[in-house]
Motif scaffolding. Structure first.
Motif, PDB file in Angstrom:
ATOM      1  N   LEU A   1       0.828  -1.206   0.000  1.00 53.15           N
ATOM      2  CA  LEU A   1       0.000   0.000   0.000  1.00 53.15           C
ATOM      3  C   LEU A   1       0.862   1.255   0.000  1.00 53.15           C
ATOM      4  CD1 LEU A   1      -2.773  -1.063   2.554  1.00 53.15           C
ATOM      5  CD2 LEU A   1      -3.052  -0.744   0.088  1.00 53.15           C
TER       6      LEU A   1
ATOM      7  N   PHE B   1      -8.825   1.249  -5.525  1.00 52.75           N
ATOM      8  CA  PHE B   1      -8.642  -0.068  -4.918  1.00 52.75           C
ATOM      9  C   PHE B   1      -8.650  -1.161  -5.971  1.00 52.75           C
ATOM     10  CE2 PHE B   1     -10.504  -3.962  -3.142  1.00 52.75           C
ATOM     11  CZ  PHE B   1      -9.553  -4.260  -2.166  1.00 52.75           C
ATOM     12  N   THR B   2      -9.530  -1.041  -6.961  1.00 52.99           N
ATOM     13  CA  THR B   2      -9.593  -2.045  -8.027  1.00 52.99           C
ATOM     14  C   THR B   2      -8.298  -2.068  -8.835  1.00 52.99           C
ATOM     15  OG1 THR B   2     -11.986  -1.728  -8.183  1.00 52.99           O
ATOM     16  CG2 THR B   2     -10.901  -2.820 -10.034  1.00 52.99           C
TER      17      THR B   2
ATOM     18  N   ARG C   1      -5.682  -3.781  -6.770  1.00 54.68           N
ATOM     19  CA  ARG C   1      -5.902  -5.232  -6.639  1.00 54.68           C
ATOM     20  C   ARG C   1      -5.600  -5.988  -7.920  1.00 54.68           C
ATOM     21  NH1 ARG C   1     -11.725  -8.133  -5.170  1.00 54.68           N
ATOM     22  NH2 ARG C   1     -10.975 -10.297  -5.288  1.00 54.68           N
TER      23      ARG C   1
END
Length: 262
Positions: A77, A167-168, A171
């Motif tokens: 992150l 976030f997508t 990921r």
């Protein structure tokens, strides 16, 4: 990639590599020979006869796995943020994190001891896991950021056009493409957490929670110092790290090489 074509060059490189390896291989050979001195494999039986190897091994697995999970999540992150996000003053924060690399573990023992007492985690796994993770993260963030810098920005632009949120994109773009550096992070964190001796010794007093690095203490006391069994304990302690490295060797080497070049 450079390649040696002449026979003389190949021989010279082989000799050079052999000379470089000797200082690292020699202690391992001495350790294994010393562990078999005297009673031979009886030294290993004596170590397992102590009856705490299984408990120590379980505790080390708990500490190492917990540390790896924390380091991996926070590292990826943070590295993604430092590399691809527009954050005001992020370079200042990045260098502040890197400044933590200059702090040796022994200097932090007293403040860590006081902190674990004040927050009520002394003599628990967290007293070791959290400091170990904090000590590993600066270096792993440095490696991961260099790797993520090599991921093309066009991939994130395309994902944004397709409606993917932050976030997508993290990921489905960052995590799959950073498997090599993830393997390097896992191996490096495993070595650091599995081999740590000082923090478990100081921050854990319950024998049922101590880690496997404290196993040799059963054979060293005021009136005895059985080095053969100490070395046998060291060999047993090193086996999981060797197995983990062999399983992740290719990804580990790719991750370190890419992190150094990108």
């Amino acid at each position: 990639m450079f390649e040696a074509r002449r026979l003389s060059t190949k021989l010279l490189l082989q000799v050079l590599v052999t000379l470089l390896i000797i200082p690292f291989v020699f202690p391992l050979v001495v350790m294994i020979q010393g562990s078999l001195a005297g009673q031979g494999f009886g030294n290993y039986r004596a170590v397992f006869a102590v009856g705490t190897v299984g408990t120590f091994f379980r505790n080390s697995v708990i500490v190492s796995v917990s540390t790896i999970l924390i380091v991996y999540v926070l590292t990826m992150l943070a590295a993604f943020g430092f590399s691809k996000l527009h954050i005001r003053g992020k370079e200042i924060y990045f260098w502040m994190i890197l400044a933590a690399l200059t702090l040796p573990e022994v200097v932090l023992l007293t403040p860590l001891f006081a902190t674990t007492l004040s927050i009520g985690v002394y003599d628990t796994y967290w007293a070791v896991v959290l400091p170990l993770a904090a000590l590993q993260i600066p270096f792993t963030v440095l490696l991961a950021r260099k790797f993520i810098d090599g991921v093309p920005d066009s991939l994130f632009d395309a994902a944004r056009v397709d409606g993917a949120n932050l976030f997508t994109a993290f990921r489905f773009i960052v995590l799959p493409m950073t498997r090599p550096i993830a393997a390097a992070i896992v191996v490096l964190t495993l070595i650091g957490s599995w081999n740590d001796y000082l923090l478990p010794l100081v921050l854990i007093q319950d024998p049922a929670k101590q880690t496997i690095t404290l196993l040799p203490q059963f054979f060293v006391s005021q009136f005895s110092n059985d080095q053969t069994k100490v070395l046998a304990s060291a060999v047993i302690t090193a086996i999981p790290e060797i197995v983990a490295y062999l399983c992740l060797q290719r990804l580990f080497e790719r991750g370190l090489a890419a992190g150094a070049l990108k």
